[in-house]
Design an enzyme around this catalytic site. Structure first.
Site, PDB file in Angstrom:
ATOM      1  CG  ASN A 181      -4.236  11.376  -5.888  1.00  0.00           C
ATOM      2  OD1 ASN A 181      -3.489  11.486  -6.857  1.00  0.00           O
ATOM      3  ND2 ASN A 181      -4.890  10.263  -5.625  1.00  0.00           N
TER       4      ASN A 181
ATOM      5  CD  GLU B 189      -4.420   4.297  -1.731  1.00  0.00           C
ATOM      6  OE1 GLU B 189      -4.692   4.696  -0.593  1.00  0.00           O
ATOM      7  OE2 GLU B 189      -5.204   4.434  -2.692  1.00  0.00           O
TER       8      GLU B 189
ATOM      9  CG  HIS C  30      -6.768  13.046  -9.010  1.00  0.00           C
ATOM     10  ND1 HIS C  30      -6.892  11.949  -8.198  1.00  0.00           N
ATOM     11  CD2 HIS C  30      -7.581  14.006  -8.473  1.00  0.00           C
ATOM     12  CE1 HIS C  30      -7.754  12.203  -7.225  1.00  0.00           C
ATOM     13  NE2 HIS C  30      -8.188  13.458  -7.367  1.00  0.00           N
TER      14      HIS C  30
ATOM     15  CG  ASP D 194      -3.501   9.031 -12.794  1.00  0.00           C
ATOM     16  OD1 ASP D 194      -3.956   8.506 -11.758  1.00  0.00           O
ATOM     17  OD2 ASP D 194      -4.202   9.631 -13.638  1.00  0.00           O
TER      18      ASP D 194
ATOM     19  CG  ASP E  14      -1.950   1.113   1.141  1.00  0.00           C
ATOM     20  OD1 ASP E  14      -3.056   0.825   0.658  1.00  0.00           O
ATOM     21  OD2 ASP E  14      -1.641   2.244   1.555  1.00  0.00           O
TER      22      ASP E  14
END
Length: 660
Positions: free
Chosen positions: A530, A565, A535, A539, A522
């Site tokens: 973010n 994630e 975002h 990404d 994780d």
């Protein structure tokens, strides 16, 4: 001396006229015929209208000029199908007429290329969508890439591309419901009115010449090379002869046959293209030997003969009234004639029905979109061994890319087909023997193409195969399958696909008693990344993380994006302590890897927390993948609880310990 004007330079395209002259068929009719080669300054229609030629061979422009009021008469349609095509390079990516939108396409003019323009019209493609360039008649403009599509004759230009070994594709109007007559023998109304017998003789000798040329192509080629000094090579002329034969269909259709409804369809097409305002019925345009024009002296003579005949019949009728026996004989004769007339009518009706049936079959065969192959099965020791192509349609050539297959075995046409598709011979053999149709899909490796094939028995060890190219459909299906399995952002397996693969690997582990480990990962504080950087940056972090994992793992290892994630990695045949080493190496690599931001900002760094669990030798009854994922998730939770950027291993039969 009678002058007959050809459309272009001497070549096999006009073979029938050379044969009629050389074999003396014109002289047998009492005619002396001079064959004049064509060029830009001597075109067929103009030569006939000016009186410099009595007869000529032309294309659809003959009908076009007739619709404009020019006194032209069509005597015979030598080519049942137009040779006009568009050639494109194979590497251009152009596969159909729709791909020509926005492309540079060479054409001659609207009358000579009417069938090509109709093809665009039928497919809903406006001419404004195409960059039309006047034809240069030079195939080099296509091979050099100067244009995207070149107007050509199927009997000529493809040979140059084959000779240079340049792969090409053909876009033919016939595959888009457009089928025009071509190479039409025609004359003027004045010639037919003044010399009706001569017209019939020229037509009869010409058709006889065409039949001889079709039956003796090699002899005709020798004539072209020796007497007419044609510049083409023998190989080129042999190619042209084979293609001309496909357009004439001499074994199926009477040479020169003309269908009035097909002529009317062509006329209606000129109206749709805006070339003429009206396509009124073509009365008098299509020549009929029965409708000869009589000389001027015949009508008065016929009137006198009729008057005499009336007088004789009157006298005869008077005499018959005096003789009852003759009356009874006349009644009997009339009854007999009635029976004979009925039999003749029945026979004509049967012949008409047969002709209509043949025309429907030929129309279906020539215009069907599916590939059609009529084949004969060959056997060895009672088993299907090979088959020969007896007849194929134009769509078969287009869909398969195969050429000149008639009379050849499939093993010759497609080398390696017996090894790649052995099921063909079993299926086709079963269809021939049992008579029941079969439909199947098959991938033909030598052609790199998928086909859907329906096979039907045709009797006498023959069968018919109707095929459809489904390669694009299969590619789309494969793409959808991949989309259902892959996470589109990272390119890794999605949760469902990862779980399926992991279940299979776990079953193998339990069957063979080898170790297996599972990592749950994780990204730390990913929401903050973010929220702070946006975002798109998030990404890129996920993509960077995925690339680092793939670079660190073996080919047999499985990795998938479980959600957001969160990721999972399955390590087959890996003990838990080895898995801890892999996890620690991966944790350090990620912590040290920068993610470069835009606008010269400082590079972003991120960390990951990893939970590790595993199985040793256990039975399939007490563990499954969901339980393993839950144990790894618990270990991940412990790693995050201890401050993140950690590896926590849950070791069976050992004390849990934190590794960092």
């Amino acid at each position: 001396m009678i002058d007959l004007q050809l459309r272009w330079h001497h070549q096999f395209q006009f073979a029938g006229y050379y044969a009629a002259a050389e074999k003396g068929f014109y002289r047998e009719e009492g005619l002396e015929v001079r064959l004049n080669a064509g060029d830009p300054a001597h075109q067929p229609v103009q030569e006939v209208l000016s009186g410099r030629a009595h007869y000529a061979e032309g294309n659809s422009e003959v009908l076009y000029k007739r619709l404009q009021g020019k006194p032209l008469i069509a005597l015979a349609a030598i080519f049942q199908h137009s040779p006009s095509i568009l050639l494109v390079r194979k590497d251009s990516g152009i596969a159909s007429v729709h791909d020509l939108a926005g492309k540079k396409v060479m054409l001659m003019n609207r009358t000579e290329d009417a069938d090509l323009l109709t093809m665009f019209l039928n497919e809903g493609i406006a001419l404004s969508q195409i960059n039309i360039i006047p034809s240069s008649y030079r195939i080099d403009d296509l091979t050099s890439g100067k244009i995207d599509a070149f107007n050509a004759y199927s009997t000529n230009e493809p040979f140059y591309l084959k000779q240079r070994q340049i792969p090409y594709s053909i876009i033919a109007p016939g595959n888009y419901r457009v089928d025009f007559y071509s190479d039409i023998l025609f004359t003027s109304e004045q010639e037919l009115h003044n010399h009706p017998d001569r017209v019939e003789k020229v037509l009869r000798a010409t058709l006889k010449g065409w039949r001889y040329a079709m039956d003796h192509p090699d002899e005709t080629i020798d004539l072209l090379l020796k007497k007419y000094h044609v510049e083409k090579t023998r190989a080129h002329l042999e190619f042209e002869a084979a293609e001309v034969r496909k357009l004439i269909f001499p074994n199926l259709i009477e040479i020169g046959h003309m269908n009035p409804e097909r002529w009317q369809h062509m006329a209606d097409t000129f109206v749709k293209l805006g070339l003429v305002k009206s396509s009124a019925p073509l009365d008098g345009f299509i020549y009929s030997a029965e409708a000869k024009h009589l000389p001027a002296w015949v009508q008065p003579a016929l009137t006198i003969a009729i008057a005499v005949l009336i007088a004789v019949l009157s006298a005869t009728y008077y005499l018959l009234r005096l003789n009852r026996r003759l009356i009874r004989a006349e009644a009997l004769l009339r009854a007999t004639n009635t029976v004979l007339a009925a039999e003749i009518d029945d026979r004509k009706a049967i012949e008409t029905s047969l002709r209509e049936s043949e025309m429907r079959y030929r129309s279906l065969f020539e215009n069907m979109l599916g590939g059609f192959a009529y084949c004969q099965m060959l056997y060895q020791n009672g088993q299907p061994e090979d088959f020969i192509f007896l007849e194929v349609n134009a769509a078969f050539d287009s869909l398969t890319g195969l050429r000149d297959v008639l009379g050849k075995r499939v093993s010759e046409v497609i080398p390696g087909i017996k090894a790649s598709n052995p099921e063909w011979f079993a299926i086709y053999g079963g269809v021939v023997e049992a008579g029941a149709p079969e439909k199947f899909e098959t991938f033909v490796k030598p052609l790199n193409t998928w086909f859907s094939i329906a096979a039907y028995s045709a009797g006498s060890q023959c069968f018919v195969a109707v095929l459809e190219n489904i390669t694009e459909h299969k590619q789309i299906q494969r793409s959808y399958e991949q989309m259902a399995q892959i996470d589109h952002l990272t390119g890794l397996a999605n949760r469902r696909h990862f779980t399926q693969q992991a279940e299979a690997e776990l079953a193998r582990t339990l069957r063979y008693g080898v170790p297996l480990s599972l990592l749950m990962l994780d990204l730390d504080n990913f929401k903050q990344i973010n929220d702070t950087h946006g975002h798109p940056t998030g990404d890129r972090v996920l993509q960077t993380f995925s690339d680092l994992c793939l670079s660190c793992l073996r080919q047999v290892d499985l990795i998938g994006r479980i959600g957001g994630e969160e990721f999972a990695i399955l390590l087959p045949e890996t003990a838990i302590m080895e898995a801890v080493d892999v996890a620690e190496r991966l944790r350090r690599m990620i912590a040290e890897a920068p993610v470069h931001l835009e606008h010269d900002q400082e590079a972003l760094r991120f960390t990951v927390s990893i939970g590790v669990t595993g199985v040793a030798t256990v039975s399939a009854s007490n563990i499954h993948i969901d339980a393993l994922l839950q144990k790894a998730d618990q270990a991940l939770y412990q790693a995050k609880a201890e401050g993140r950027n950690r590896v926590f291993a849950e070791v069976s039969a050992w004390q849990n310990r934190m590794l960092c």
